[in-house]
Write a protein that holds these residues in place. Structure first.
Motif, mmCIF file in Angstrom:
data_model
loop_
_atom_site.group_PDB
_atom_site.id
_atom_site.type_symbol
_atom_site.label_atom_id
_atom_site.label_comp_id
_atom_site.label_asym_id
_atom_site.label_seq_id
_atom_site.Cartn_x
_atom_site.Cartn_y
_atom_site.Cartn_z
ATOM 1 N N GLU A 164 35.176 11.298 23.603
ATOM 2 C CA GLU A 164 33.757 11.849 23.522
ATOM 3 C C GLU A 164 32.865 10.651 23.925
ATOM 4 N N GLU A 165 32.059 10.945 24.851
ATOM 5 C CA GLU A 165 31.028 10.085 25.352
ATOM 6 C C GLU A 165 29.784 10.437 24.654
ATOM 7 N N PHE A 166 28.981 9.370 24.313
ATOM 8 C CA PHE A 166 27.709 9.476 23.589
ATOM 9 C C PHE A 166 26.534 9.114 24.698
ATOM 10 N N VAL A 167 25.377 9.586 24.616
ATOM 11 C CA VAL A 167 24.539 9.396 25.533
ATOM 12 C C VAL A 167 23.094 9.148 24.688
ATOM 13 N N LEU A 168 22.039 8.768 25.106
ATOM 14 C CA LEU A 168 20.630 8.758 24.671
ATOM 15 C C LEU A 168 19.834 9.757 25.112
ATOM 16 N N ALA A 169 19.600 10.395 24.314
ATOM 17 C CA ALA A 169 18.161 11.574 24.619
ATOM 18 C C ALA A 169 17.018 10.949 24.531
ATOM 19 N N VAL A 170 16.135 10.843 25.538
ATOM 20 C CA VAL A 170 14.545 10.352 25.342
ATOM 21 C C VAL A 170 13.732 11.354 26.067
ATOM 22 N N PRO A 171 12.425 11.224 25.797
ATOM 23 C CA PRO A 171 11.532 12.093 26.796
ATOM 24 C C PRO A 171 11.546 11.925 28.129
ATOM 25 N N ALA A 172 10.949 12.844 28.870
ATOM 26 C CA ALA A 172 11.081 12.698 30.132
ATOM 27 C C ALA A 172 10.410 11.546 30.869
ATOM 28 N N GLY A 173 9.316 11.128 30.146
ATOM 29 C CA GLY A 173 8.496 9.844 30.748
ATOM 30 C C GLY A 173 8.728 8.554 30.376
ATOM 31 N N ASP A 174 9.843 8.499 29.403
ATOM 32 C CA ASP A 174 10.245 7.387 28.742
ATOM 33 C C ASP A 174 10.635 6.236 29.747
ATOM 34 N N PRO A 175 9.950 5.042 29.675
ATOM 35 C CA PRO A 175 10.366 3.999 30.435
ATOM 36 C C PRO A 175 11.536 3.083 30.695
ATOM 37 N N ALA A 176 12.249 3.469 29.612
ATOM 38 C CA ALA A 176 13.622 2.835 29.623
ATOM 39 C C ALA A 176 14.473 3.163 30.847
ATOM 40 N N PRO A 177 15.378 1.919 31.285
ATOM 41 C CA PRO A 177 16.131 2.255 32.391
ATOM 42 C C PRO A 177 17.221 3.193 31.980
ATOM 43 N N ASP A 178 17.879 3.623 33.150
ATOM 44 C CA ASP A 178 19.002 4.623 32.819
ATOM 45 C C ASP A 178 20.272 4.109 31.915
ATOM 46 N N ARG A 179 20.383 2.656 32.279
ATOM 47 C CA ARG A 179 21.412 1.990 31.260
ATOM 48 C C ARG A 179 20.575 1.042 30.394
ATOM 49 N N VAL A 180 20.825 1.326 29.146
ATOM 50 C CA VAL A 180 20.136 0.563 28.203
ATOM 51 C C VAL A 180 20.950 -0.006 27.091
#
Length: 291
Positions: A164-180
């Motif tokens: 099972e793969e986990f991802v990070l959910a953030v707001p649409a305008g979050d400045p973090a890169p796609d891989r963090v």
């Protein structure tokens, strides 16, 4: 080795004239469908389908194999009908236990396929927030089959379904890169899970491996609520990828290194025919998802 499933894929693509429509009818992804057709073509020794701009049609080799494919599928259906009548798969009830994220992910297509193939068999689905509660239900005999993180010890049959793969959910305008890296989010407040939810341990362990303890802005008992809360700006949420809804209003980031956990299905030592049939359906969908 050619399988009945591959023959069914071939026949459905020919009948619909489209990989897209065939995938919809078969409830599989188009890449998984295409992969299995390529495997069948490799076994047959040549191309079976001609892919045109707006349609798909069989090649001469494909036309030659089609009658045999249809006959094999018809024979298999007659055999399944006889087997159902012999072991009672045309009625009864199966009790399935699962953790929340599994219900929102892998179980949805499995339950749909099961209902299509066994409409007279009732499914009682029991959902649990934590692996310990899932295991306790199985130990107490409350369920015929459990689906969740692989148990540490179990005397019955255990079938691994994949990670099972986990991802990070953030707001649409979050400045973090796609891989963090998780450590890059250490100074933020997080959308966390209530202690009774087993995913709280997943988050704590992943953050501890990154060298910090997450500070919770809010804790939720509902797994499906975590990405929605994160999209509002309350903080990042580490969630199973399967619970991110279609049309998600926020962004989805990939943690580095990846965060995963092995999922498995487990039954008692001698499962009955209904349980075995459900496990086969579950394992087949898991294998197609990995492909």
């Amino acid at each position: 080795m050619t399988t009945l499933r591959q023959l069914e894929y071939l026949v459905t693509v020919v009948d619909t004239g489209s990989f897209t429509r065939a995938a919809e009818l078969l409830h599989v992804s188009q890449p998984a469908l295409s992969h299995q057709v390529r495997v069948l073509e490799r076994d047959a020794g040549g191309p079976l389908l001609e892919r045109l701009a707006r349609a798909v049609r069989p090649t001469p080799m494909g036309r030659a194999i089609l009658p045999h494919a249809r006959a094999a599928l018809a024979d298999a259906e007659r055999a399944r009908t006889a087997a159902r009548r012999a072991v009672g798969l045309d009625g009864g009830e199966i009790q399935v236990a699962a953790v929340y994220s599994v219900t929102l992910g892998i179980m949805l297509p499995v339950l749909r396929t099961w209902h299509e193939n066994h409409p007279q068999v009732r499914v009682r689905l029991m959902e649990f927030p934590h692996t310990d509660a899932l295991l306790a239900a199985m130990t107490a005999g409350r369920a015929d089959l459990a689906v969740g993180p692989r148990p540490g010890q179990w005397e019955g049959t255990v079938t691994e379904l994949g990670e099972e793969e986990f991802v990070l959910a953030v707001p649409a305008g979050d400045p973090a890169p796609d891989r963090v890296r998780l450590t890059d989010l250490a100074d933020r407040s997080w959308v966390h899970y209530a202690p009774g939810n087993g995913l709280a341990e997943v988050v704590d362990q992943a953050c501890a491996a990154a060298g910090f303890r997450p500070r919770a802005a809010v804790r939720t008992e509902q797994t499906a609520a975590a990405p929605l809360l994160a999209a509002t700006g309350l903080g990042p949420a580490l969630v199973p990828e399967s619970v991110v809804p279609a049309g998600f209003a926020g962004r989805v980031l990939r943690p580095e290194p990846p965060v995963r956990r092995m999922l498995a299905a487990y039954t008692r030592p001698h499962p009955d025919p209904l349980t075995t049939a459900f496990l086969d359906t579950l394992a087949r969908h898991a294998a197609e998802g990995r492909a």
